[in-house]
Scaffold this motif. Structure first.
Motif, PDB file in Angstrom:
ATOM      1  N   ARG A  43       0.820  -1.224   0.000  1.00  0.00           N
ATOM      2  CA  ARG A  43       0.000   0.000   0.000  1.00  0.00           C
ATOM      3  C   ARG A  43       0.848   1.266   0.000  1.00  0.00           C
ATOM      4  NH1 ARG A  43      -3.103  -1.847   4.943  1.00  0.00           N
ATOM      5  NH2 ARG A  43      -3.811  -3.859   4.193  1.00  0.00           N
ATOM      6  N   ALA A  44       2.076   1.176   0.505  1.00  0.00           N
ATOM      7  CA  ALA A  44       2.952   2.353   0.586  1.00  0.00           C
ATOM      8  C   ALA A  44       3.813   2.519  -0.660  1.00  0.00           C
ATOM      9  CB  ALA A  44       3.850   2.236   1.816  1.00  0.00           C
ATOM     10  N   LEU A  45       3.724   1.587  -1.606  1.00  0.00           N
ATOM     11  CA  LEU A  45       4.607   1.613  -2.771  1.00  0.00           C
ATOM     12  C   LEU A  45       3.993   2.388  -3.926  1.00  0.00           C
ATOM     13  CD1 LEU A  45       5.793  -2.102  -2.752  1.00  0.00           C
ATOM     14  CD2 LEU A  45       6.857  -0.115  -1.651  1.00  0.00           C
ATOM     15  N   GLY A  46       4.874   2.978  -4.720  1.00  0.00           N
ATOM     16  CA  GLY A  46       4.469   3.670  -5.929  1.00  0.00           C
ATOM     17  C   GLY A  46       5.591   3.587  -6.937  1.00  0.00           C
ATOM     18  N   PRO A  47       5.400   4.145  -8.114  1.00  0.00           N
ATOM     19  CA  PRO A  47       6.459   4.128  -9.121  1.00  0.00           C
ATOM     20  C   PRO A  47       7.775   4.657  -8.550  1.00  0.00           C
ATOM     21  CG  PRO A  47       4.424   4.919 -10.080  1.00  0.00           C
ATOM     22  CD  PRO A  47       4.193   4.823  -8.585  1.00  0.00           C
ATOM     23  N   GLY A  48       8.846   3.923  -8.795  1.00  0.00           N
ATOM     24  CA  GLY A  48      10.168   4.298  -8.295  1.00  0.00           C
ATOM     25  C   GLY A  48      10.521   3.689  -6.953  1.00  0.00           C
ATOM     26  N   SER A  49       9.562   3.003  -6.318  1.00  0.00           N
ATOM     27  CA  SER A  49       9.844   2.385  -5.011  1.00  0.00           C
ATOM     28  C   SER A  49      10.795   1.202  -5.149  1.00  0.00           C
ATOM     29  CB  SER A  49       8.547   1.891  -4.353  1.00  0.00           C
ATOM     30  OG  SER A  49       7.706   2.956  -4.004  1.00  0.00           O
ATOM     31  N   VAL A  50      11.630   1.040  -4.139  1.00  0.00           N
ATOM     32  CA  VAL A  50      12.545  -0.094  -4.058  1.00  0.00           C
ATOM     33  C   VAL A  50      12.381  -0.717  -2.675  1.00  0.00           C
ATOM     34  CG1 VAL A  50      14.963  -0.854  -4.074  1.00  0.00           C
ATOM     35  CG2 VAL A  50      14.205   0.963  -5.636  1.00  0.00           C
ATOM     36  N   VAL A  51      12.186  -2.036  -2.642  1.00  0.00           N
ATOM     37  CA  VAL A  51      12.104  -2.769  -1.384  1.00  0.00           C
ATOM     38  C   VAL A  51      13.311  -3.697  -1.340  1.00  0.00           C
ATOM     39  CG1 VAL A  51      10.755  -4.331   0.060  1.00  0.00           C
ATOM     40  CG2 VAL A  51       9.583  -2.676  -1.420  1.00  0.00           C
ATOM     41  N   ALA A  52      14.209  -3.453  -0.392  1.00  0.00           N
ATOM     42  CA  ALA A  52      15.418  -4.265  -0.222  1.00  0.00           C
ATOM     43  C   ALA A  52      15.163  -5.281   0.880  1.00  0.00           C
ATOM     44  CB  ALA A  52      16.602  -3.365   0.131  1.00  0.00           C
ATOM     45  N   LEU A  53      15.224  -6.567   0.530  1.00  0.00           N
ATOM     46  CA  LEU A  53      14.964  -7.631   1.489  1.00  0.00           C
ATOM     47  C   LEU A  53      16.269  -8.246   1.970  1.00  0.00           C
ATOM     48  CD1 LEU A  53      11.989  -9.421  -0.301  1.00  0.00           C
ATOM     49  CD2 LEU A  53      11.914  -7.570   1.384  1.00  0.00           C
ATOM     50  N   TYR A  54      16.334  -8.475   3.288  1.00  0.00           N
ATOM     51  CA  TYR A  54      17.510  -9.060   3.934  1.00  0.00           C
ATOM     52  C   TYR A  54      17.049 -10.254   4.761  1.00  0.00           C
ATOM     53  CZ  TYR A  54      19.449  -4.426   2.961  1.00  0.00           C
ATOM     54  OH  TYR A  54      19.876  -3.277   2.343  1.00  0.00           O
ATOM     55  N   GLY A  55      17.858 -11.310   4.798  1.00  0.00           N
ATOM     56  CA  GLY A  55      17.523 -12.476   5.612  1.00  0.00           C
ATOM     57  C   GLY A  55      18.170 -13.718   5.042  1.00  0.00           C
ATOM     58  N   GLY A  56      18.319 -14.709   5.871  1.00  0.00           N
ATOM     59  CA  GLY A  56      18.974 -15.953   5.478  1.00  0.00           C
ATOM     60  C   GLY A  56      18.075 -16.838   4.628  1.00  0.00           C
ATOM     61  N   LEU A  57      18.626 -17.975   4.235  1.00  0.00           N
ATOM     62  CA  LEU A  57      17.878 -18.966   3.465  1.00  0.00           C
ATOM     63  C   LEU A  57      16.645 -19.394   4.247  1.00  0.00           C
ATOM     64  CD1 LEU A  57      20.558 -21.357   1.933  1.00  0.00           C
ATOM     65  CD2 LEU A  57      18.776 -20.137   0.698  1.00  0.00           C
ATOM     66  N   GLY A  58      15.508 -19.417   3.582  1.00  0.00           N
ATOM     67  CA  GLY A  58      14.282 -19.864   4.220  1.00  0.00           C
ATOM     68  C   GLY A  58      13.643 -18.867   5.166  1.00  0.00           C
ATOM     69  N   ALA A  59      14.139 -17.641   5.187  1.00  0.00           N
ATOM     70  CA  ALA A  59      13.584 -16.643   6.105  1.00  0.00           C
ATOM     71  C   ALA A  59      12.196 -16.172   5.670  1.00  0.00           C
ATOM     72  CB  ALA A  59      14.521 -15.445   6.223  1.00  0.00           C
ATOM     73  N   GLY A  60      11.923 -16.186   4.375  1.00  0.00           N
ATOM     74  CA  GLY A  60      10.616 -15.761   3.893  1.00  0.00           C
ATOM     75  C   GLY A  60      10.658 -14.570   2.952  1.00  0.00           C
ATOM     76  N   LYS A  61      11.821 -14.309   2.366  1.00  0.00           N
ATOM     77  CA  LYS A  61      11.944 -13.164   1.454  1.00  0.00           C
ATOM     78  C   LYS A  61      11.022 -13.326   0.246  1.00  0.00           C
ATOM     79  CE  LYS A  61      16.374 -13.830   1.123  1.00  0.00           C
ATOM     80  NZ  LYS A  61      16.483 -14.938   2.074  1.00  0.00           N
ATOM     81  N   THR A  62      11.017 -14.491  -0.360  1.00  0.00           N
ATOM     82  CA  THR A  62      10.170 -14.718  -1.531  1.00  0.00           C
ATOM     83  C   THR A  62       8.701 -14.685  -1.136  1.00  0.00           C
ATOM     84  OG1 THR A  62      11.909 -15.983  -2.636  1.00  0.00           O
ATOM     85  CG2 THR A  62       9.657 -16.282  -3.454  1.00  0.00           C
ATOM     86  N   ARG A  63       8.367 -15.198   0.022  1.00  0.00           N
ATOM     87  CA  ARG A  63       6.971 -15.158   0.473  1.00  0.00           C
ATOM     88  C   ARG A  63       6.509 -13.703   0.639  1.00  0.00           C
ATOM     89  NH1 ARG A  63       3.227 -18.955   2.152  1.00  0.00           N
ATOM     90  NH2 ARG A  63       4.960 -20.396   2.219  1.00  0.00           N
ATOM     91  N   LEU A  64       7.366 -12.858   1.194  1.00  0.00           N
ATOM     92  CA  LEU A  64       7.031 -11.443   1.339  1.00  0.00           C
ATOM     93  C   LEU A  64       6.864 -10.801  -0.038  1.00  0.00           C
ATOM     94  CD1 LEU A  64       6.567  -9.091   3.303  1.00  0.00           C
ATOM     95  CD2 LEU A  64       9.023  -8.635   3.189  1.00  0.00           C
ATOM     96  N   ALA A  65       7.755 -11.123  -0.966  1.00  0.00           N
ATOM     97  CA  ALA A  65       7.662 -10.602  -2.336  1.00  0.00           C
ATOM     98  C   ALA A  65       6.355 -11.045  -2.990  1.00  0.00           C
ATOM     99  CB  ALA A  65       8.860 -11.055  -3.164  1.00  0.00           C
ATOM    100  N   LYS A  66       5.930 -12.280  -2.755  1.00  0.00           N
ATOM    101  CA  LYS A  66       4.669 -12.776  -3.313  1.00  0.00           C
ATOM    102  C   LYS A  66       3.487 -11.988  -2.766  1.00  0.00           C
ATOM    103  CE  LYS A  66       6.037 -17.515  -4.283  1.00  0.00           C
ATOM    104  NZ  LYS A  66       5.722 -18.938  -4.107  1.00  0.00           N
ATOM    105  N   GLY A  67       3.522 -11.653  -1.490  1.00  0.00           N
ATOM    106  CA  GLY A  67       2.450 -10.859  -0.893  1.00  0.00           C
ATOM    107  C   GLY A  67       2.377  -9.473  -1.489  1.00  0.00           C
ATOM    108  N   ILE A  68       3.531  -8.867  -1.699  1.00  0.00           N
ATOM    109  CA  ILE A  68       3.574  -7.545  -2.339  1.00  0.00           C
ATOM    110  C   ILE A  68       2.995  -7.637  -3.746  1.00  0.00           C
ATOM    111  CG2 ILE A  68       5.106  -5.749  -3.251  1.00  0.00           C
ATOM    112  CD1 ILE A  68       7.010  -6.411  -0.853  1.00  0.00           C
TER     113      ILE A  68
END
Length: 134
Positions: free
Chosen positions: A7-32
């Motif tokens: 909801r906070a994203l717009g054109p030009g937004s960048v979301v940098a994800l940090y975390g180890g293997l299996g932390a849930g980075k891809t799951r968060l990306a899927k939700g976005i």
């Protein structure tokens, strides 16, 4: 959380994800992606480096770039892969394994760190520019 963050994203937004293997980075990306109206199946772009999806932001068509820096050896590889071109502009970029390309992460990026806190639980820490209202 990904849907809420979107909801906070717009054109030009960048979301940098940090975390180890299996932390849930891809799951968060899927939700976005889901919240941005992406209908394609969102997968981890580990081998392709960048996946592009059609998304909607407040009724406006934009590109959503899902970038995975896991296999990259640093910022030079990030640029060589063409990923730097996905930042800024009219699209939205989500970068997994951002710790591997620290110089490529823009100052205006939302930084989300995911830590495993149990078998089925995670701690998500988000650092965003003050004007984003997160």
């Amino acid at each position: 959380m990904g849907e809420r963050l979107a909801r906070a994203l717009g054109p030009g937004s960048v979301v940098a994800l940090y975390g180890g293997l299996g932390a849930g980075k891809t799951r968060l990306a899927k939700g976005i992606a889901r919240a941005l109206g992406v209908i394609d199946t969102v997968v981890s772009p580990t081998y392709t480096i960048v996946c592009e999806y059609g998304a909607l932001v407040r009724g406006r068509a934009v590109s959503l770039y899902h970038i995975d820096a896991y296999r990259l050896r640093g910022d030079e590889d990030f640029e060589s892969a063409g990923a730097l071109e996905c930042l800024g502009g009219e699209g939205i970029a989500i970068i997994e394994w951002s710790e591997r390309v620290p110089e490529s992460i823009p100052d205006h990026a939302i930084k989300a760190r995911i830590e495993v806190s149990g078998d089925q639980s995670r701690v998500l820490r988000i650092c965003a520019p003050a004007d984003m209202g997160l």
